[in-house]
Write an enzyme that holds these catalytic residues in place. Sequence first.
Site, PDB file in Angstrom:
ATOM      1  N   ARG A 102       0.847  -1.176   0.000  1.00 41.44           N
ATOM      2  CA  ARG A 102       0.000   0.000   0.000  1.00 41.44           C
ATOM      3  C   ARG A 102       0.889   1.235   0.000  1.00 41.44           C
ATOM      4  NH1 ARG A 102      -4.352   1.169   4.704  1.00 41.44           N
ATOM      5  NH2 ARG A 102      -2.459   1.795   5.791  1.00 41.44           N
ATOM      6  N   THR A 106      -0.780   7.624  -0.955  1.00 42.12           N
ATOM      7  CA  THR A 106      -2.099   7.546  -1.615  1.00 42.12           C
ATOM      8  C   THR A 106      -2.980   6.461  -1.013  1.00 42.12           C
ATOM      9  OG1 THR A 106      -1.358   5.891  -3.202  1.00 42.12           O
ATOM     10  CG2 THR A 106      -1.008   8.210  -3.798  1.00 42.12           C
ATOM     11  N   ASP A 198       0.946  -2.266  12.358  1.00 45.67           N
ATOM     12  CA  ASP A 198       1.302  -2.730  11.012  1.00 45.67           C
ATOM     13  C   ASP A 198       1.596  -4.228  11.078  1.00 45.67           C
ATOM     14  OD1 ASP A 198       2.997  -3.496   8.746  1.00 45.67           O
ATOM     15  OD2 ASP A 198       2.908  -1.380   8.237  1.00 45.67           O
ATOM     16  N   ASP A 201       5.028  -5.476   9.656  1.00 45.12           N
ATOM     17  CA  ASP A 201       6.158  -5.090  10.514  1.00 45.12           C
ATOM     18  C   ASP A 201       6.185  -5.923  11.789  1.00 45.12           C
ATOM     19  OD1 ASP A 201       7.123  -3.220   8.774  1.00 45.12           O
ATOM     20  OD2 ASP A 201       6.172  -1.508   9.760  1.00 45.12           O
TER      21      ASP A 201
HETATM   22  C1  PRP Z   1      -0.917  -4.127   4.728  1.00 48.83           C
HETATM   23  C2  PRP Z   1      -1.760  -5.350   4.978  1.00 48.83           C
HETATM   24  C3  PRP Z   1      -2.658  -5.377   3.774  1.00 48.83           C
HETATM   25  C4  PRP Z   1      -2.854  -3.909   3.495  1.00 48.83           C
HETATM   26  C5  PRP Z   1      -4.220  -3.524   3.984  1.00 48.83           C
HETATM   27  O1  PRP Z   1       0.079  -4.415   3.819  1.00 48.83           O
HETATM   28  O2  PRP Z   1      -1.026  -6.530   5.132  1.00 48.83           O
HETATM   29  O3  PRP Z   1      -2.090  -6.010   2.656  1.00 48.83           O
HETATM   30  O4  PRP Z   1      -1.843  -3.196   4.218  1.00 48.83           O
HETATM   31  O5  PRP Z   1      -4.497  -2.222   3.676  1.00 48.83           O
HETATM   32  P1  PRP Z   1      -5.667  -1.802   2.696  1.00 48.83           P
HETATM   33  O6  PRP Z   1      -6.870  -2.621   3.042  1.00 48.83           O
HETATM   34  O7  PRP Z   1      -5.847  -0.355   2.996  1.00 48.83           O
HETATM   35  O8  PRP Z   1      -5.202  -2.021   1.279  1.00 48.83           O
HETATM   36  P2  PRP Z   1       1.278  -3.395   3.492  1.00 48.83           P
HETATM   37  O9  PRP Z   1       0.900  -2.486   2.397  1.00 48.83           O
HETATM   38  O10 PRP Z   1       1.723  -2.745   4.761  1.00 48.83           O
HETATM   39  O11 PRP Z   1       2.384  -4.348   2.904  1.00 48.83           O
HETATM   40  P3  PRP Z   1       3.233  -5.501   3.620  1.00 48.83           P
HETATM   41  O12 PRP Z   1       2.292  -6.648   3.924  1.00 48.83           O
HETATM   42  O13 PRP Z   1       4.223  -5.857   2.573  1.00 48.83           O
HETATM   43  O14 PRP Z   1       3.839  -4.940   4.861  1.00 48.83           O
HETATM   44  N1  URA Z   2      -2.167  -2.427   7.262  1.00 46.05           N
HETATM   45  C1  URA Z   2      -1.751  -2.828   8.483  1.00 46.05           C
HETATM   46  O1  URA Z   2      -0.820  -3.621   8.598  1.00 46.05           O
HETATM   47  N2  URA Z   2      -2.370  -2.332   9.556  1.00 46.05           N
HETATM   48  C2  URA Z   2      -3.395  -1.474   9.475  1.00 46.05           C
HETATM   49  O2  URA Z   2      -3.950  -1.053  10.505  1.00 46.05           O
HETATM   50  C3  URA Z   2      -3.809  -1.056   8.186  1.00 46.05           C
HETATM   51  C4  URA Z   2      -3.184  -1.562   7.097  1.00 46.05           C
END
Ligand code: PRP
Ligand code: URA
Length: 207
Positions: A102, A106, A198, A201
Amino acid sequence: MLTVVTHPLVQHKLSLMRDVHTGVKEFRELAAEVSMLLAYEAMRDLELEPTRLQTPLQEGEFPMLSGKKLALVAILRAGLVMTDAIVNLVPAAKVGHIGLYRDPQTLQPVAYYNKLPADIAERRVFLTDPMLATGGSASAAIASLKAAGAHSIKLMSILAAPEGIAVIERDHPDVEIVTAAVDERLNDHGYIVPGLGDAGDRIYGTK
Ligand code: PRP
Ligand code: URA
């Protein structure tokens, strides 16, 4: 359709995941455990067929999973911990990966990887991502599954926001969402509140 798994084991483990003092190792283990418990619910309607076999005492017909094929698809990276756990329950399932992150400004999903089982159209698909926040990532992942021919899809998330649920219900009304809880809202940065932070993370110890 939305299914919230209110089982006490799930709720207890989810609360431990929310706790800011829970470390990486325990968080990852809890995510795996909650995922298996969610799968128990998400797979409640898998077809069974009577199968003839011999117990140590006598022969009979007993229910076993029918030949209908399954696919687990992880949204990278956080969904990986979920498919890694669930595949222990259904070892014959094939596993696909959709890479999305994400954009922090944006909040739009950015695609970087896609590898799905070639016969995804014939499989019941369980898509995993611990967080359903704005819904942008899950909606994009479902769209790419459908573009590859999938037509039976369930979305499994550990935590969902009302905003994300509304997006999936609008974009993909045929997809059932299975989650452990629906939180209050998103904050200005698109994080689920009260949430668990997150997920990626916390699973991988980054940041
Ligand atoms: C996080 C999570 C989802 C997304 C959710 O991923 O694991 O994939 O955000 O957010 P949304 O519903 O607003 O799209 P992130 O973008 O942090 O990537 P990562 O899993 O690689 O850390
Ligand atoms: N992605 C995450 O990992 N946590 C949140 O709260 C939203 C998006």
